[in-house]
Motif scaffolding. Sequence first.
Motif, short mmCIF file in Angstrom:
data_model
loop_
_atom_site.label_atom_id
_atom_site.label_comp_id
_atom_site.label_asym_id
_atom_site.label_seq_id
_atom_site.Cartn_x
_atom_site.Cartn_y
_atom_site.Cartn_z
N LEU A 127 21.61 19.55 40.59
CA LEU A 127 21.34 19.42 39.17
C LEU A 127 19.84 19.57 38.92
N HIS A 128 19.48 20.10 37.74
CA HIS A 128 18.08 20.09 37.34
C HIS A 128 17.68 18.63 37.13
N ALA A 177 25.10 21.90 33.39
CA ALA A 177 26.42 21.31 33.11
C ALA A 177 27.53 22.25 33.54
N ARG A 229 19.32 25.70 39.50
CA ARG A 229 19.71 24.33 39.20
C ARG A 229 20.78 24.31 38.10
N ALA A 230 21.62 23.29 38.12
CA ALA A 230 22.71 23.18 37.14
C ALA A 230 22.31 22.28 35.97
N ILE A 270 30.37 21.29 40.63
CA ILE A 270 29.01 21.82 40.74
C ILE A 270 28.59 21.84 42.21
N ALA A 329 18.39 17.28 33.69
CA ALA A 329 19.81 17.03 33.42
C ALA A 329 20.27 15.79 34.18
N GLU A 330 19.84 15.65 35.42
CA GLU A 330 20.22 14.49 36.24
C GLU A 330 19.78 13.19 35.57
N TYR A 347 22.28 12.38 32.83
CA TYR A 347 23.59 11.91 33.33
C TYR A 347 23.49 10.51 33.93
N GLN A 387 29.68 27.56 34.36
CA GLN A 387 28.62 26.56 34.43
C GLN A 387 27.34 27.09 33.79
N THR A 390 20.01 18.86 27.51
CA THR A 390 21.25 18.23 27.98
C THR A 390 21.71 17.15 27.00
N LEU A 433 30.14 17.33 35.33
CA LEU A 433 29.67 17.40 36.72
C LEU A 433 30.74 17.94 37.67
#
Length: 332
Positions: free
Chosen positions: A317-318, A125, A122-123, A313, A321-322, A325, A266, A282, A310
Amino acid sequence: MAGIVAGSVLALAGAGTGAAHAQDLKFFRIGTGGTAGTYYPIGGLIANAISNPPGSRPCDKGGSCGVPGLVATAVASNGSVANITAIHGGTLESGFSQSDVAYWAYHGTGVFEGKPKVDDLRAIANLYPETIHLVARKGSGIKSPADLKGKRVSLDEPGSGTLVDARIVLAAYGLSEKDVQPEYLKPNAAGDRLRDGALDAFFFVGGYPAGAISELATSAGVELVPITGPQAEKILKDYGFFSTDTVPADTYKDVGETKTISVNAQWVTSSKVDGDLIYGITKALWNANTRKLLDNGHAKGKVIREETALNGIGIPLHPGAERFYKEAGLIK
């Protein structure tokens, strides 16, 4: 940090109140790259920004604005592939990766072809562009990647994103590892061999200016080889995560402006890491205090911006983190 298992232990904080209270202490590792590259110093800056050990002064009183009870550390590693493997295996909580490598790992393609998909990746950032440097010995006569045929070339270590991209560049110019005399060295070791005349060129993927190349340019002189033309255009067409890039003149001593290509750096983690923790991390990453640390700590820190967090990517997203954002209005 090797041997520290992520989790919670009881730590005493607030002893000044006369009645110490327990606070969860959490360890959070960030896998980076070799110490001579860009990942390692950037990882150190971010680790400092998100840490807030027990007993720290509160953010609103001039103290750390990191996650309460968190101790984050930057861990040197072999780079993108190694970081993702360690995250999947549970020996790292997070790490830096090139956007291409993260995409391939999640989808089980590219360098991860034939391996199980890392579907828990998962991302957190997007950070900054990572420029492909092809560094040649001064006077080597290498003016294009095509000129590497028969030359002594370091492609970086197994497990690094640089090795993946070096192979893509060679292939675009009609070469393979069999057409060069390959070595597999970290940038600082490759620089030492190039200075000694034992190497003709080496690849490095990372934000400029890179410490190992700056030192080499000052002490021995180097040339940067452009990655341009129809071959570069084909790379951009075939692999959507590459972009055109330019290393400005005098980024390295006596080296003119050089056209090349780049990927993105990333910050990635596992879906298994707690959502509230990643939300807090985050939020700390994009705190105004972190902005000061990034702007003053490294040349690439200035281009790590919330508005590009973002960009590019190619993995989910994790959820933590989502959530941030969405609250920040970057996701509807």
